[in-house]
Design a protein around this motif. Structure first.
Motif, PDB file in Angstrom:
ATOM      1  N   ASN A  82      35.741  39.218  41.038  1.00 19.94           N
ATOM      2  CA  ASN A  82      35.651  39.407  42.488  1.00 19.94           C
ATOM      3  C   ASN A  82      35.336  38.063  43.151  1.00 19.94           C
ATOM      4  O   ASN A  82      34.255  37.494  42.921  1.00 19.94           O
ATOM      5  CB  ASN A  82      34.559  40.430  42.815  1.00 19.94           C
ATOM      6  CG  ASN A  82      34.537  40.825  44.278  1.00 19.94           C
ATOM      7  OD1 ASN A  82      34.917  40.051  45.149  1.00 19.94           O
ATOM      8  ND2 ASN A  82      34.088  42.034  44.550  1.00 19.94           N
ATOM      9  N   PRO A  83      36.245  37.527  43.993  1.00 21.59           N
ATOM     10  CA  PRO A  83      36.029  36.200  44.577  1.00 21.59           C
ATOM     11  C   PRO A  83      34.864  36.137  45.557  1.00 21.59           C
ATOM     12  O   PRO A  83      34.367  35.048  45.863  1.00 21.59           O
ATOM     13  CB  PRO A  83      37.362  35.913  45.292  1.00 21.59           C
ATOM     14  CG  PRO A  83      37.953  37.251  45.564  1.00 21.59           C
ATOM     15  CD  PRO A  83      37.515  38.126  44.435  1.00 21.59           C
ATOM     16  N   ARG A  84      34.406  37.299  46.033  1.00 23.08           N
ATOM     17  CA  ARG A  84      33.309  37.316  47.011  1.00 23.08           C
ATOM     18  C   ARG A  84      31.928  37.287  46.349  1.00 23.08           C
ATOM     19  O   ARG A  84      30.916  37.110  47.022  1.00 23.08           O
ATOM     20  CB  ARG A  84      33.407  38.576  47.895  1.00 23.08           C
ATOM     21  CG  ARG A  84      34.652  38.616  48.765  1.00 23.08           C
ATOM     22  CD  ARG A  84      34.627  39.838  49.672  1.00 23.08           C
ATOM     23  NE  ARG A  84      35.827  39.897  50.496  1.00 23.08           N
ATOM     24  CZ  ARG A  84      36.946  40.485  50.152  1.00 23.08           C
ATOM     25  NH1 ARG A  84      37.038  41.052  48.959  1.00 23.08           N
ATOM     26  NH2 ARG A  84      37.990  40.513  50.962  1.00 23.08           N
ATOM     27  N   MET A  85      31.906  37.497  45.046  1.00 20.38           N
ATOM     28  CA  MET A  85      30.623  37.564  44.339  1.00 20.38           C
ATOM     29  C   MET A  85      30.339  36.264  43.602  1.00 20.38           C
ATOM     30  O   MET A  85      31.248  35.626  43.076  1.00 20.38           O
ATOM     31  CB  MET A  85      30.638  38.732  43.344  1.00 20.38           C
ATOM     32  CG  MET A  85      30.790  40.093  44.007  1.00 20.38           C
ATOM     33  SD  MET A  85      31.003  41.452  42.814  1.00 20.38           S
ATOM     34  CE  MET A  85      29.348  41.594  42.158  1.00 20.38           C
ATOM     35  N   THR A  86      29.087  35.878  43.547  1.00 21.71           N
ATOM     36  CA  THR A  86      28.700  34.739  42.733  1.00 21.71           C
ATOM     37  C   THR A  86      28.757  35.142  41.261  1.00 21.71           C
ATOM     38  O   THR A  86      28.797  36.339  40.937  1.00 21.71           O
ATOM     39  CB  THR A  86      27.271  34.271  43.059  1.00 21.71           C
ATOM     40  OG1 THR A  86      26.354  35.333  42.734  1.00 21.71           O
ATOM     41  CG2 THR A  86      27.131  33.886  44.537  1.00 21.71           C
ATOM     42  N   VAL A  87      28.730  34.147  40.398  1.00 19.29           N
ATOM     43  CA  VAL A  87      28.744  34.431  38.957  1.00 19.29           C
ATOM     44  C   VAL A  87      27.534  35.283  38.579  1.00 19.29           C
ATOM     45  O   VAL A  87      27.636  36.219  37.770  1.00 19.29           O
ATOM     46  CB  VAL A  87      28.769  33.116  38.155  1.00 19.29           C
ATOM     47  CG1 VAL A  87      28.584  33.390  36.664  1.00 19.29           C
ATOM     48  CG2 VAL A  87      30.064  32.363  38.402  1.00 19.29           C
ATOM     49  N   LYS A  88      26.396  34.985  39.189  1.00 19.46           N
ATOM     50  CA  LYS A  88      25.174  35.747  38.897  1.00 19.46           C
ATOM     51  C   LYS A  88      25.371  37.230  39.207  1.00 19.46           C
ATOM     52  O   LYS A  88      25.034  38.101  38.403  1.00 19.46           O
ATOM     53  CB  LYS A  88      24.014  35.183  39.714  1.00 19.46           C
ATOM     54  CG  LYS A  88      22.680  35.873  39.445  1.00 19.46           C
ATOM     55  CD  LYS A  88      21.568  35.225  40.250  1.00 19.46           C
ATOM     56  CE  LYS A  88      20.233  35.915  39.991  1.00 19.46           C
ATOM     57  NZ  LYS A  88      19.135  35.288  40.774  1.00 19.46           N
ATOM     58  N   LYS A  89      25.952  37.531  40.368  1.00 14.72           N
ATOM     59  CA  LYS A  89      26.187  38.923  40.759  1.00 14.72           C
ATOM     60  C   LYS A  89      27.233  39.583  39.862  1.00 14.72           C
ATOM     61  O   LYS A  89      27.119  40.761  39.511  1.00 14.72           O
ATOM     62  CB  LYS A  89      26.611  38.992  42.217  1.00 14.72           C
ATOM     63  CG  LYS A  89      25.472  38.742  43.203  1.00 14.72           C
ATOM     64  CD  LYS A  89      25.934  38.888  44.639  1.00 14.72           C
ATOM     65  CE  LYS A  89      24.778  38.679  45.620  1.00 14.72           C
ATOM     66  NZ  LYS A  89      25.233  38.772  47.031  1.00 14.72           N
ATOM     67  N   LEU A  90      28.259  38.797  39.489  1.00 17.48           N
ATOM     68  CA  LEU A  90      29.300  39.328  38.604  1.00 17.48           C
ATOM     69  C   LEU A  90      28.727  39.747  37.257  1.00 17.48           C
ATOM     70  O   LEU A  90      29.142  40.755  36.672  1.00 17.48           O
ATOM     71  CB  LEU A  90      30.397  38.281  38.397  1.00 17.48           C
ATOM     72  CG  LEU A  90      31.374  38.062  39.548  1.00 17.48           C
ATOM     73  CD1 LEU A  90      32.156  36.764  39.348  1.00 17.48           C
ATOM     74  CD2 LEU A  90      32.341  39.236  39.669  1.00 17.48           C
ATOM     75  N   LEU A  91      27.761  38.966  36.761  1.00 17.79           N
ATOM     76  CA  LEU A  91      27.167  39.260  35.458  1.00 17.79           C
ATOM     77  C   LEU A  91      26.071  40.319  35.558  1.00 17.79           C
ATOM     78  O   LEU A  91      25.840  41.063  34.602  1.00 17.79           O
ATOM     79  CB  LEU A  91      26.611  37.976  34.837  1.00 17.79           C
ATOM     80  CG  LEU A  91      27.636  36.872  34.539  1.00 17.79           C
ATOM     81  CD1 LEU A  91      26.955  35.663  33.910  1.00 17.79           C
ATOM     82  CD2 LEU A  91      28.741  37.369  33.626  1.00 17.79           C
ATOM     83  N   LEU A  92      25.426  40.391  36.719  1.00 18.17           N
ATOM     84  CA  LEU A  92      24.389  41.404  36.912  1.00 18.17           C
ATOM     85  C   LEU A  92      24.982  42.805  37.043  1.00 18.17           C
ATOM     86  O   LEU A  92      24.389  43.784  36.581  1.00 18.17           O
ATOM     87  CB  LEU A  92      23.584  41.092  38.180  1.00 18.17           C
ATOM     88  CG  LEU A  92      22.365  40.187  38.059  1.00 18.17           C
ATOM     89  CD1 LEU A  92      21.810  39.886  39.440  1.00 18.17           C
ATOM     90  CD2 LEU A  92      21.292  40.799  37.169  1.00 18.17           C
ATOM     91  N   GLU A  93      26.152  42.875  37.665  1.00 17.38           N
ATOM     92  CA  GLU A  93      26.743  44.164  38.014  1.00 17.38           C
ATOM     93  C   GLU A  93      26.858  45.135  36.834  1.00 17.38           C
ATOM     94  O   GLU A  93      26.404  46.284  36.923  1.00 17.38           O
ATOM     95  CB  GLU A  93      28.109  43.951  38.675  1.00 17.38           C
ATOM     96  CG  GLU A  93      28.726  45.229  39.205  1.00 17.38           C
ATOM     97  CD  GLU A  93      30.093  44.981  39.839  1.00 17.38           C
ATOM     98  OE1 GLU A  93      30.345  45.554  40.901  1.00 17.38           O
ATOM     99  OE2 GLU A  93      30.892  44.228  39.250  1.00 17.38           O
TER     100      GLU A  93
END
Length: 324
Positions: free
Chosen positions: A109-120
């Motif tokens: 998802n281009p709107r999410m930071t890497v941190k959010k992408l991995l937290l999800e």
């Protein structure tokens, strides 16, 4: 490999896509993308699926994970048939089975930071509290070669190789047992490919992972795989350990694929086996052996009867009338 157990068993897997025509969109035919294939994947091995574009290897991987629902067959993961579960029940099991795509940019998802992408995925599966999840994000990011500072960036701020590292981290953060890699390095430069392949090998050893590696690049497959299954027109043509397949290919299709690999030694002359014609339409596959229309060794029986998948040599299987 003899003391290992099969973590995955695929039995008679089929995936047919309906071909609809007319105003009423009635089903007139089916595209037989995966047409009755069976194989096992041993614990902590890398099993490769290879073949030309359109052979059904990616559809096989996605059918195993039920991203595409199979038409028929059984898929046993650690002795449990994944196709017996409802979609809702299966979703709970998906953390043990992960997929890494060819194009990391389109899967992040281009709107999410890497941190959010991995937290999800951690928060979605409720595996831990947020503080522990954030610590795990840092750990997995560093494990794949990203710094703590980089996880606050967005995917577009990274190179292709770094984005694939993010995809790997996202797939591994739930501690899966089986990872399917669908052309996971084919979009990368050769030097970056080597780095990602070495990372995957290292992670497999450290985390005791099992891989299904889907690729058309036979040089890459030789480097990473333990065993190889060769697919053509949705069917399995040959299956063997990597060393035997590359040193002694039995099926004429496998021989043709291997003859196209460029030699690293210019003094070595290789005889290239050029196949006639194009891959047949999977909606109207030929009778008999699916390869007989292009096979340089085909004879009358090949057009009449489908060859059995037989163990010609120890742990070396082939579907070809030449060996019956």
């Amino acid at each position: 490999m003899a003391d290992q157990q099969a973590v995955l068993e695929v039995k008679n897997l089929k995936k047919y896509f309906p071909v609809k025509e007319g105003i009423l969109k009635r089903t007139k035919n089916h595209v037989k993308a995966v047409n009755d294939i069976s194989f096992e994947v041993q614990e902590q091995e890398t099993f490769a699926l290879v073949g030309e574009s359109g052979c059904g290897k990616s559809t096989t991987g996605r059918s195993i994970l039920r991203i595409i629902e199979p038409s028929e067959g059984e898929v046993f993961f650690k002795g449990v048939n994944l196709l017996d579960y409802s979609k809702r029940e299966f979703r709970k099991m998906r953390k043990d089975l992960q997929l890494i795509f060819q194009d990391p940019y389109s899967s992040l998802n281009p709107r999410m930071t890497v941190k959010k992408l991995l937290l999800e995925p951690l928060l979605t599966h409720g595996t831990t509290n947020k503080k522990e999840a954030e610590q795990k994000v840092v750990e997995i990011a560093e494990r794949v070669g990203l710094s703590k500072e980089q996880i606050n960036r967005h995917p577009h701020e990274f190179s292709g190789g770094q984005r694939q590292r993010i995809s790997i981290a996202r797939a591994l953060i739930l501690n899966p047992q089986l990872v399917i890699l669908d052309e996971a390095v084919s979009a990368l430069d050769v030097s970056i490919q080597a780095q990602i392949l070495n990372l995957l090998i290292e992670l497999q050893k450290d985390l005791k992972l099992t891989y299904i590696f889907i690729s058309h690049d036979l040089n890459v497959v030789k480097h990473i795989s333990d065993r190889v299954g060769v697919m053509y027109l949705g069917q399995m043509m040959e299956l063997s350990n990597t060393e035997d397949l590359y040193s002694n290919p039995l099926h004429p299709y496998t021989q043709s694929l291997l003859s196209a690999i460029p030699s690293h030694d210019p003094s070595v002359k290789k005889e290239r086996i050029i196949l006639k014609g194009d891959v047949p339409d999977p909606a109207n596959p030929p009778s008999g052996c699916p390869f007989h229309l292009r096979c340089p060794k085909a004879y009358e029986k090949c057009a009449m009867e489908k060859p059995a998948f037989i163990e010609k040599e120890q742990n070396h299987w082939v579907a070809c009338h030449l060996y019956e």
